[in-house]
Every structure is written in structure tokens, then in C-alpha cells.
Scaffold this active site. Sequence first.
Site, PDB file in Angstrom:
ATOM      1  N   TRP A 217      29.755  26.326  64.661  1.00 17.11           N
ATOM      2  CA  TRP A 217      29.512  25.041  65.330  1.00 17.11           C
ATOM      3  C   TRP A 217      29.403  25.189  66.844  1.00 17.11           C
ATOM      4  CZ3 TRP A 217      33.409  21.175  62.581  1.00 17.11           C
ATOM      5  CH2 TRP A 217      33.121  21.135  61.213  1.00 17.11           C
TER       6      TRP A 217
ATOM      7  N   HIS B 134      30.049  37.512  69.247  1.00 13.19           N
ATOM      8  CA  HIS B 134      28.792  36.756  69.201  1.00 13.19           C
ATOM      9  C   HIS B 134      27.989  37.057  70.467  1.00 13.19           C
ATOM     10  CE1 HIS B 134      26.003  33.394  69.288  1.00 13.19           C
ATOM     11  NE2 HIS B 134      26.195  33.310  67.983  1.00 13.19           N
TER      12      HIS B 134
ATOM     13  N   GLY C 183      18.958  30.003  68.326  1.00 15.78           N
ATOM     14  CA  GLY C 183      18.752  28.707  68.967  1.00 15.78           C
ATOM     15  C   GLY C 183      17.348  28.512  69.517  1.00 15.78           C
TER      16      GLY C 183
ATOM     17  N   GLY D  89      23.864  28.360  63.009  1.00 19.70           N
ATOM     18  CA  GLY D  89      24.287  27.553  64.149  1.00 19.70           C
ATOM     19  C   GLY D  89      23.821  26.116  63.984  1.00 19.70           C
ATOM     20  N   GLY D  90      22.713  25.783  64.631  1.00 25.69           N
ATOM     21  CA  GLY D  90      22.195  24.408  64.680  1.00 25.69           C
ATOM     22  C   GLY D  90      22.179  23.696  63.334  1.00 25.69           C
TER      23      GLY D  90
END
Length: 253
Positions: free
Chosen positions: A10, A96, A174, A235-236
Site C-alpha cells: 500500500w 524495495h 508505478g 502497488g497501485g
Amino acid sequence: MRRTVIAGNWKMYKDVLESTQLVEDIRKQESSIPSNVTAIVCPPFTSLAILGNMLKGSTIKLGAQNMSEHDEGAYTGEVSWKMLKSANTEYVILGHSERRQYFKETNELINLKVKKALDNGLKPIVCVGERLNEREQGITDPIVKTQVKGVLAGLKSQDIERTIIAYEPVWAIGTGKTATPQQAQDVHKMIRKLVAQLYDWSVADRLVIQYGGSVKPENARELLSQPDIDGALVGGASLKADGFLQVIHAGKN
Ligand code: PGA
């Protein structure tokens, strides 16, 4: 047969209320999660304790996004393995690319964190991946190999069994640009072969290697159907229950 592991990263999104709402929404469809898939949510630190309580008895697992390499002490702003465990956290994302890029984390530091996590019963999800200029120069393999060797340095076979590697090409994170399934598969295969050289094939065959970088419902199935892609770090698309669940369903055998 390796399990498929889908983790939602998140990042710095979702306050406490939003986090509980998202987990409630995911749990409404918890029974639809395929039996071969392990689903993990990795919220910000501030939401771990409350989600740890909410997820007691659930098949959905909890992960953190970072952890200190120290046990405890005067390290303002840091969070220890013990604190994570006290919040019922089982997994921790380490190294990360955003930690490497913005917080100057090195392979050596990440290796210390990986060891600290494993020594204390947390399962690390360790991230590796090349930048765009490295891919363009044709040096993806040596860059990723150096990262894998660096972050796994000194680990024993039993440690590798509790470790997940996430291959995340930095240029795909991203950005909406996904590695093609073949590009991702090639690097995953290379990583597995390297682990076989460092340990042996039985260890390498059991290692879960996730792909990350703009994974979404539209591309998840094709990526996850590659022989060496065993899951996704999302992620997103993990910020909405429906998107995350669709990626989870794409992992069905
Ligand atoms: P993304 O992020 O899915 O938004 O590209 C993946 C990650 O950084 O783990």
C-alpha cells in the site's frame, strides 16, 4: 508445487480508517480466494496493529513495508521486528526500490535486515530490480545477480525456504509500463538458476519469486502463467478491494 503469493504494497497510502475499510472490503470476498494463493496486505506501520487484530483467524496475512536492522534502541523513527511481531505481522517487504532510491538503502543494509527478520521469525519479501538505464545498457542480469547475492549473503538453505524474492524492474513501478511476460520470465529464470548455484536445485525449486511493477487485473493472468513467476507484489492495483481480488483470482491454478 510452489504456492502463488500475492502481496499488496500500500506504500504511503491509507490512514487507519481507510485501512480498516479496505480490509473489510477484501474480507467480504475472502472465501473466493483460490486455495493455492496466499494473499498478504502490507499497510503503513500505523495500521498494522489494528489490522493484525482484524485478521486474526483470517487466511489473509499481514506484512510490513520495512523494518529496522536493530533490535531496539535510540533509533528515532525506526520500527523493530519485535514491534512488527507484536502486531501479528508475518511478512516484511525489505529493500524495495523506493527504499533504495530515496532512503539510500544498500544491498549490505538490506542483507542485515533480511537476517534480522529471519532470525526472529518474520518472512522477508526481498526486492531486486534494474533501473531503466541499466536495462537499456543490457546489464539487467549482472545488476540483478549482484543484488540477489548481496541481499542473500550468509543465509542458510532453511532461511531461503522462508524468503520470497520480488523482482521489480524499477522502470515498471508505478509507471503503467509492465515488463512483458517474457522479459519478466527471463529474469525470474535467471534468479532461480542463480539460487540453484548458490544453494541447490531443491532450494531453488521451492523459492517463491514474485513479479512487481504495474501488475493489474488486465495483465496479471499472463504474467502469473509464466513458469517461474510465482506471485505478484502489487502497488497501485492493491489499493482497491476489487482490483486486488481480481489479481488474486488471476493466480488460480
Ligand atoms: P505498482 O507498484 O504496482 O504501483 O507499480 C509495485 C511496487 O512498487 O511494489
